[in-house]
Write a protein that holds these residues in place. Structure first.
Motif, PDB file in Angstrom:
ATOM      1  N   ILE A 132       0.171  42.779  27.458  1.00  0.00           N
ATOM      2  CA  ILE A 132       1.383  42.318  26.788  1.00  0.00           C
ATOM      3  C   ILE A 132       1.177  42.463  25.291  1.00  0.00           C
ATOM      4  CG2 ILE A 132       2.895  40.339  26.403  1.00  0.00           C
ATOM      5  CD1 ILE A 132       1.947  39.376  29.213  1.00  0.00           C
ATOM      6  N   SER A 133       2.119  43.116  24.648  1.00  0.00           N
ATOM      7  CA  SER A 133       2.018  43.395  23.219  1.00  0.00           C
ATOM      8  C   SER A 133       2.124  42.124  22.381  1.00  0.00           C
ATOM      9  CB  SER A 133       3.122  44.373  22.809  1.00  0.00           C
ATOM     10  OG  SER A 133       3.211  44.441  21.412  1.00  0.00           O
ATOM     11  N   VAL A 134       1.091  41.881  21.602  1.00  0.00           N
ATOM     12  CA  VAL A 134       1.088  40.757  20.668  1.00  0.00           C
ATOM     13  C   VAL A 134       2.177  40.964  19.617  1.00  0.00           C
ATOM     14  CG1 VAL A 134      -0.308  39.602  18.902  1.00  0.00           C
ATOM     15  CG2 VAL A 134      -1.336  40.238  21.094  1.00  0.00           C
ATOM     16  N   ALA A 135       2.352  42.207  19.152  1.00  0.00           N
ATOM     17  CA  ALA A 135       3.380  42.502  18.138  1.00  0.00           C
ATOM     18  C   ALA A 135       4.775  42.216  18.681  1.00  0.00           C
ATOM     19  CB  ALA A 135       3.279  43.960  17.697  1.00  0.00           C
ATOM     20  N   LEU A 136       5.019  42.539  19.926  1.00  0.00           N
ATOM     21  CA  LEU A 136       6.316  42.270  20.543  1.00  0.00           C
ATOM     22  C   LEU A 136       6.591  40.777  20.593  1.00  0.00           C
ATOM     23  CD1 LEU A 136       8.801  43.219  22.267  1.00  0.00           C
ATOM     24  CD2 LEU A 136       7.323  42.903  24.249  1.00  0.00           C
ATOM     25  N   LEU A 137       5.618  39.995  21.056  1.00  0.00           N
ATOM     26  CA  LEU A 137       5.793  38.548  21.137  1.00  0.00           C
ATOM     27  C   LEU A 137       6.033  37.941  19.761  1.00  0.00           C
ATOM     28  CD1 LEU A 137       3.006  37.674  23.734  1.00  0.00           C
ATOM     29  CD2 LEU A 137       5.487  37.756  24.130  1.00  0.00           C
ATOM     30  N   ALA A 138       5.248  38.357  18.780  1.00  0.00           N
ATOM     31  CA  ALA A 138       5.394  37.825  17.425  1.00  0.00           C
ATOM     32  C   ALA A 138       6.754  38.205  16.832  1.00  0.00           C
ATOM     33  CB  ALA A 138       4.263  38.324  16.533  1.00  0.00           C
ATOM     34  N   ALA A 139       7.187  39.439  17.064  1.00  0.00           N
ATOM     35  CA  ALA A 139       8.471  39.886  16.525  1.00  0.00           C
ATOM     36  C   ALA A 139       9.613  39.066  17.113  1.00  0.00           C
ATOM     37  CB  ALA A 139       8.672  41.377  16.798  1.00  0.00           C
ATOM     38  N   ALA A 149      -1.624  36.559  36.820  1.00  0.00           N
ATOM     39  CA  ALA A 149      -2.689  36.828  37.791  1.00  0.00           C
ATOM     40  C   ALA A 149      -2.637  35.874  38.980  1.00  0.00           C
ATOM     41  CB  ALA A 149      -4.051  36.734  37.110  1.00  0.00           C
ATOM     42  N   THR A 150      -1.937  34.744  38.838  1.00  0.00           N
ATOM     43  CA  THR A 150      -1.910  33.746  39.909  1.00  0.00           C
ATOM     44  C   THR A 150      -0.555  33.615  40.593  1.00  0.00           C
ATOM     45  OG1 THR A 150      -1.343  31.958  38.385  1.00  0.00           O
ATOM     46  CG2 THR A 150      -3.695  32.381  38.755  1.00  0.00           C
ATOM     47  N   ASP A 151       0.465  34.316  40.095  1.00  0.00           N
ATOM     48  CA  ASP A 151       1.815  34.145  40.634  1.00  0.00           C
ATOM     49  C   ASP A 151       2.530  35.493  40.673  1.00  0.00           C
ATOM     50  OD1 ASP A 151       4.489  33.528  41.172  1.00  0.00           O
ATOM     51  OD2 ASP A 151       4.557  31.833  39.787  1.00  0.00           O
ATOM     52  N   PRO A 152       2.574  36.150  41.833  1.00  0.00           N
ATOM     53  CA  PRO A 152       3.215  37.466  41.923  1.00  0.00           C
ATOM     54  C   PRO A 152       4.687  37.453  41.516  1.00  0.00           C
ATOM     55  CG  PRO A 152       1.969  36.988  43.916  1.00  0.00           C
ATOM     56  CD  PRO A 152       1.968  35.739  43.096  1.00  0.00           C
ATOM     57  N   ARG A 153       5.380  36.384  41.829  1.00  0.00           N
ATOM     58  CA  ARG A 153       6.794  36.305  41.435  1.00  0.00           C
ATOM     59  C   ARG A 153       6.923  36.245  39.914  1.00  0.00           C
ATOM     60  NH1 ARG A 153      11.127  31.814  43.529  1.00  0.00           N
ATOM     61  NH2 ARG A 153      12.829  32.495  42.200  1.00  0.00           N
ATOM     62  N   PHE A 154       6.063  35.460  39.272  1.00  0.00           N
ATOM     63  CA  PHE A 154       6.055  35.395  37.812  1.00  0.00           C
ATOM     64  C   PHE A 154       5.766  36.780  37.233  1.00  0.00           C
ATOM     65  CE2 PHE A 154       3.844  34.858  33.758  1.00  0.00           C
ATOM     66  CZ  PHE A 154       4.756  34.090  33.051  1.00  0.00           C
ATOM     67  N   THR A 155       4.824  37.500  37.838  1.00  0.00           N
ATOM     68  CA  THR A 155       4.482  38.840  37.374  1.00  0.00           C
ATOM     69  C   THR A 155       5.700  39.751  37.409  1.00  0.00           C
ATOM     70  OG1 THR A 155       2.224  38.577  38.175  1.00  0.00           O
ATOM     71  CG2 THR A 155       2.962  40.829  37.743  1.00  0.00           C
ATOM     72  N   ALA A 156       6.445  39.729  38.494  1.00  0.00           N
ATOM     73  CA  ALA A 156       7.640  40.571  38.611  1.00  0.00           C
ATOM     74  C   ALA A 156       8.691  40.184  37.581  1.00  0.00           C
ATOM     75  CB  ALA A 156       8.212  40.465  40.020  1.00  0.00           C
ATOM     76  N   GLU A 157       8.902  38.880  37.418  1.00  0.00           N
ATOM     77  CA  GLU A 157       9.892  38.412  36.435  1.00  0.00           C
ATOM     78  C   GLU A 157       9.448  38.751  35.007  1.00  0.00           C
ATOM     79  OE1 GLU A 157      10.122  34.282  37.474  1.00  0.00           O
ATOM     80  OE2 GLU A 157      11.678  34.625  38.977  1.00  0.00           O
ATOM     81  N   LEU A 158       8.154  38.635  34.739  1.00  0.00           N
ATOM     82  CA  LEU A 158       7.642  38.963  33.415  1.00  0.00           C
ATOM     83  C   LEU A 158       7.787  40.457  33.133  1.00  0.00           C
ATOM     84  CD1 LEU A 158       6.246  38.041  30.805  1.00  0.00           C
ATOM     85  CD2 LEU A 158       4.042  38.332  31.984  1.00  0.00           C
ATOM     86  N   ARG A 159       7.517  41.286  34.126  1.00  0.00           N
ATOM     87  CA  ARG A 159       7.712  42.740  33.942  1.00  0.00           C
ATOM     88  C   ARG A 159       9.165  43.054  33.601  1.00  0.00           C
ATOM     89  NH1 ARG A 159       3.999  44.226  38.795  1.00  0.00           N
ATOM     90  NH2 ARG A 159       2.082  44.699  37.697  1.00  0.00           N
ATOM     91  N   ASP A 160      10.102  42.440  34.314  1.00  0.00           N
ATOM     92  CA  ASP A 160      11.524  42.646  34.022  1.00  0.00           C
ATOM     93  C   ASP A 160      11.850  42.197  32.598  1.00  0.00           C
ATOM     94  OD1 ASP A 160      11.898  43.616  36.581  1.00  0.00           O
ATOM     95  OD2 ASP A 160      12.811  41.766  37.343  1.00  0.00           O
ATOM     96  N   TRP A 161      11.311  41.050  32.215  1.00  0.00           N
ATOM     97  CA  TRP A 161      11.546  40.539  30.862  1.00  0.00           C
ATOM     98  C   TRP A 161      10.980  41.509  29.816  1.00  0.00           C
ATOM     99  CZ3 TRP A 161       8.471  39.209  26.736  1.00  0.00           C
ATOM    100  CH2 TRP A 161       9.110  38.540  25.693  1.00  0.00           C
ATOM    101  N   LEU A 162       9.798  42.029  30.079  1.00  0.00           N
ATOM    102  CA  LEU A 162       9.183  42.964  29.131  1.00  0.00           C
ATOM    103  C   LEU A 162      10.013  44.234  28.963  1.00  0.00           C
ATOM    104  CD1 LEU A 162       5.437  42.542  30.097  1.00  0.00           C
ATOM    105  CD2 LEU A 162       6.435  42.091  27.840  1.00  0.00           C
ATOM    106  N   VAL A 163      10.584  44.744  30.037  1.00  0.00           N
ATOM    107  CA  VAL A 163      11.439  45.936  29.939  1.00  0.00           C
ATOM    108  C   VAL A 163      12.618  45.647  29.019  1.00  0.00           C
ATOM    109  CG1 VAL A 163      13.022  47.415  31.250  1.00  0.00           C
ATOM    110  CG2 VAL A 163      10.740  46.936  32.137  1.00  0.00           C
ATOM    111  N   ARG A 164      13.276  44.501  29.232  1.00  0.00           N
ATOM    112  CA  ARG A 164      14.419  44.143  28.370  1.00  0.00           C
ATOM    113  C   ARG A 164      13.966  43.936  26.930  1.00  0.00           C
ATOM    114  NH1 ARG A 164      15.187  40.829  32.706  1.00  0.00           N
ATOM    115  NH2 ARG A 164      14.784  38.965  31.477  1.00  0.00           N
ATOM    116  N   ALA A 165      12.844  43.255  26.747  1.00  0.00           N
ATOM    117  CA  ALA A 165      12.357  42.977  25.399  1.00  0.00           C
ATOM    118  C   ALA A 165      11.996  44.259  24.656  1.00  0.00           C
ATOM    119  CB  ALA A 165      11.142  42.042  25.464  1.00  0.00           C
ATOM    120  N   ARG A 166      11.354  45.186  25.342  1.00  0.00           N
ATOM    121  CA  ARG A 166      10.967  46.448  24.693  1.00  0.00           C
ATOM    122  C   ARG A 166      12.169  47.310  24.348  1.00  0.00           C
ATOM    123  NH1 ARG A 166       6.282  46.939  28.953  1.00  0.00           N
ATOM    124  NH2 ARG A 166       4.642  45.855  27.825  1.00  0.00           N
ATOM    125  N   SER A 167      13.295  47.106  25.030  1.00  0.00           N
ATOM    126  CA  SER A 167      14.494  47.870  24.679  1.00  0.00           C
ATOM    127  C   SER A 167      15.093  47.376  23.368  1.00  0.00           C
ATOM    128  CB  SER A 167      15.527  47.804  25.800  1.00  0.00           C
ATOM    129  OG  SER A 167      16.126  46.525  25.861  1.00  0.00           O
TER     130      SER A 167
END
Length: 137
Positions: free
Chosen positions: A4-11, A76-94
Motif C-alpha cells: 500500500i502506497s504511503v504517498a497515496l495514504l498521506a495525499a 492478512a487476517t481477513d480475506p473480505r477486508f482484503t477484497a474491500e481494501l483492493r477495491d478501495w485502492l483502485v478507486r483511490a489510485r484513480s
C-alpha cells in the motif's frame, strides 16, 4: 496483497483529490469500522489508531507508514477486508496515483466555458475578463 502506497495514504489524508478524495478517505475509515464487526476489537485497534494519527498529521511520514503496515497486517487476517481494501485502492489510485499527484480528467461530452484543472486553488480565479463593476460608490 500488493504493498500500500504511503504517498497515496498521506495525499488522501491531506485532502488531495478535493471532495472525491475526502469521500475516499472517509470510505477507508468505514472499511476499517466494518471490519471491526467481523473480528475481535484488539486486532483492529492498531488500524484505527494509525488511521486517526495520519488524519491528525497527514505530513507525518511515520504515521502514513504505520497505517500502511496496519492495513497490510489487517488484510492478512481477513480475506473480505482484503477484497474491500483492493477495491478501495483502485478507486483511490484513480483520483490520486501512487506518486501522490492529483490527475484531473474531463470526460462526458463537450464542455462549454472555461475549465480549470489543478490542485489546491485559493482566491478568485478569472479568465481574462475584467471583474464586475462594483457600481456607484
Amino acid at each position: 496483497m500488493e504493498p500500500i502506497s504511503v504517498a497515496l495514504l498521506a495525499a488522501l489524508a491531506g485532502g488531495a483529490g478535493g471532495e472525491l478524495g475526502r469521500q475516499l478517505w472517509a470510505g477507508l475509515g468505514d472499511l476499517v469500522k466494518r471490519s471491526l464487526r467481523r473480528t475481535a476489537p484488539e486486532t483492529i485497534e492498531p488500524t484505527e489508531t494509525a488511521l486517526a494519527a495520519l488524519e491528525r498529521a497527514p505530513n507525518h511520514a511515520a504515521s502514513a507508514e504505520a497505517l500502511a503496515d496496519a492495513l497490510q497486517r489487517r488484510s492478512a487476517t481477513d480475506p473480505r477486508f482484503t477484497a474491500e481494501l483492493r477495491d478501495w485502492l483502485v478507486r483511490a489510485r484513480s483520483v490520486v496515483p501512487d506518486d501522490g499527484q492529483v490527475r484531473n480528467t474531463i470526460s462526458g461530452g463537450v464542455q462549454r466555458g472555461p475549465v480549470i484543472q489543478g490542485r489546491d486553488f485559493s482566491g478568485p480565479i478569472t479568465f481574462g475578463t475584467p471583474p464586475p463593476d462594483p457600481g456607484p460608490q
